[in-house]
Design an enzyme around this catalytic site. Structure first.
Site: not given
Ligand code: HPA
Length: 287
Positions: A30, A114, A212-213, A248
Site C-alpha cells: 500500500s 503495512a 493480511m498479506s 484504512h
Molecule cells: N491489522 C491488519 N492489517 C493491517 C493493520 C492492522 O492493524 N494495519 C495495516 N494493515
C-alpha cells in the site's frame, strides 16, 4: 490451463519485453511504490493487466504495475501493488506475480507490507524487519497438487526469512539511523481489522505485528528456494491497544509519511545486495 503453463507464458512475455531477469524483486505494499521509484532509475513501467495471467488488485493504494530499471549497478523490478486473499482469489493467484519473477530467474526478494503493531514497544511509523511469521489465514498457496517443477511437496520453513538478507537490512537501517524493529508477523485473512480479543490472542502466540498479506508470497518463494526479506511498515497500533478505531485511510496516511524512510532503506539494501557475495550464490544462506 495448468498454473505452471500460465507462469511459463508470463515468463516468456517478460523475457520478450524486458529480457534477462533482474537481480532483485521488491513487492511494494500500500502506497510505497512511488516513493521507491522516485529514488531509482526507472527504465519502464507496465500495468499488470498487460502481463499474461497477472491478477489486478481492486484495493485503493495498490496500483498494480510492474516497474523495472537499475539502481547502483543492480537491475531490479518492483511489483507495485498485490492481490490479497480477502479479495476472493485463490492463493495460487495471490502468489502468481512473485512466482513469475522467481521462474523468470529472480533470486532475491524484498517483500513489504503495512501492518498493525502488536508489540507495545513499537510505534506507528516504525519499520519492522520480519524475522518469522505465523500463518493464520486458514489457507496455504501450496495446497492441492504439488508442481514438482516449482518445488518439493513439504518445503522447509525453518528459515523462511533469509539470515544473510536480514543482516543486510539491519545494517542498512543502522547506517541510515532509522528506528528499526525486528519481530514476528502474523497474517490473518481480513478484510475486517482484528478485534481486540484476536489481537490479545496474536500477542499470546508470539506475534509482534499483524497484517493480511506477505505470508502466501513467502511460502511460495521458499517453495521455490528463493531468498526472502520481509519488512513491515507499522502504520497503527493493532486493535484494542489504543482506545480508538482503525481506519484504512489513516493507515494509508501513515504509510505516506513513512514511505520516504522505507524507500530509502530499500534502495540502501539493493546497494548492499550488489556489493555482497550473496548475489553470486543461488543457495539460501543457512542459519
Ligand atoms: N491489522 C491488519 N492489517 C493491517 C493493520 C492492522 O492493524 N494495519 C495495516 N494493515
Amino acid at each position: 490451463m495448468k498454473i505452471l503453463e500460465e507462469l511459463q507464458e508470463a515468463v516468456a512475455f517478460l523475457r520478450e519485453r524486458i529480457g534477462e531477469p533482474p537481480q532483485v524483486a521488491a513487492v511494494l505494499g500500500s502506497g510505497l511504490g512511488d516513493a521507491f521509484l522516485s529514488k531509482v532509475n526507472v527504465e519502464s513501467r507496465l500495468p499488470y493487466r498487460k502481463i499474461p495471467h497477472f491478477p489486478a488488485s481492486s484495493v485503493v493504494g495498490h496500483a498494480g504495475e510492474l516497474g523495472w530499471g537499475e539502481s547502483q549497478g543492480i537491475r531490479y523490478c518492483a511489483l507495485l501493488g498485490r492481490v490479497h486473499l480477502y479479495e476472493g482469489l485463490p492463493l495460487q493467484r495471490i502468489v502468481f506475480a512473485v512466482r513469475t519473477m522467481a521462474l523468470w530467474g529472480v533470486h532475491n526478494f524484498i517483500i513489504t507490507n503495512a501492518a498493525g503493531a502488536i508489540n507495545r514497544d513499537f510505534s506507528p511509523g516504525d519499520l519492522m524487519l520480519i524475522t518469522d511469521h505465523i500463518n493464520l489465514q486458514g489457507d496455504n498457496p501450496l495446497a492441492g497438487d504439488n508442481e514438482k517443477e516449482l518445488g518439493p511437496r513439504f518445503p522447509d520453513m525453518s528459515c523462511a526469512y533469509d539470515k544473510g538478507l536480514r543482516r543486510m537490512a539491519a545494517e542498512s537501517a543502522r547506517e541510515l539511523g532509522l528506528q528499526f524493529r525486528q519481530g514476528v508477523y502474523v497474517a490473518l485473512r481480513g478484510p475486517s481489522y482484528e478485534t481486540p480479543a484476536e489481537i490479545r490472542m496474536c500477542e499470546a502466540i508470539g506475534a509482534d505485528a499483524v497484517g493480511m498479506s506477505t505470508v502466501p508470497e513467502v511460502i511460495a518463494l521458499n517453495h521455490m528456494k528463493r531468498r526472502v526479506m520481509g519488512i513491515s511498515c507499522l502504520t497503527n497500533m493493532a486493535a484494542g491497544i489504543l482506545d480508538q478505531p482503525l481506519i484504512h485511510d489513516e493507515v494509508l496516511q501513515v504509510t505516506q509519511k513513512a514511505q520516504d524512510d522505507f524507500s530509502q532503506l530499500i534502495v540502501r539494501i539493493i546497494g548492499k545486495l550488489g556489493a555482497d557475495w550473496i548475489l553470486r550464490r543461488d543457495a539460501k544462506t543457512q542459519r
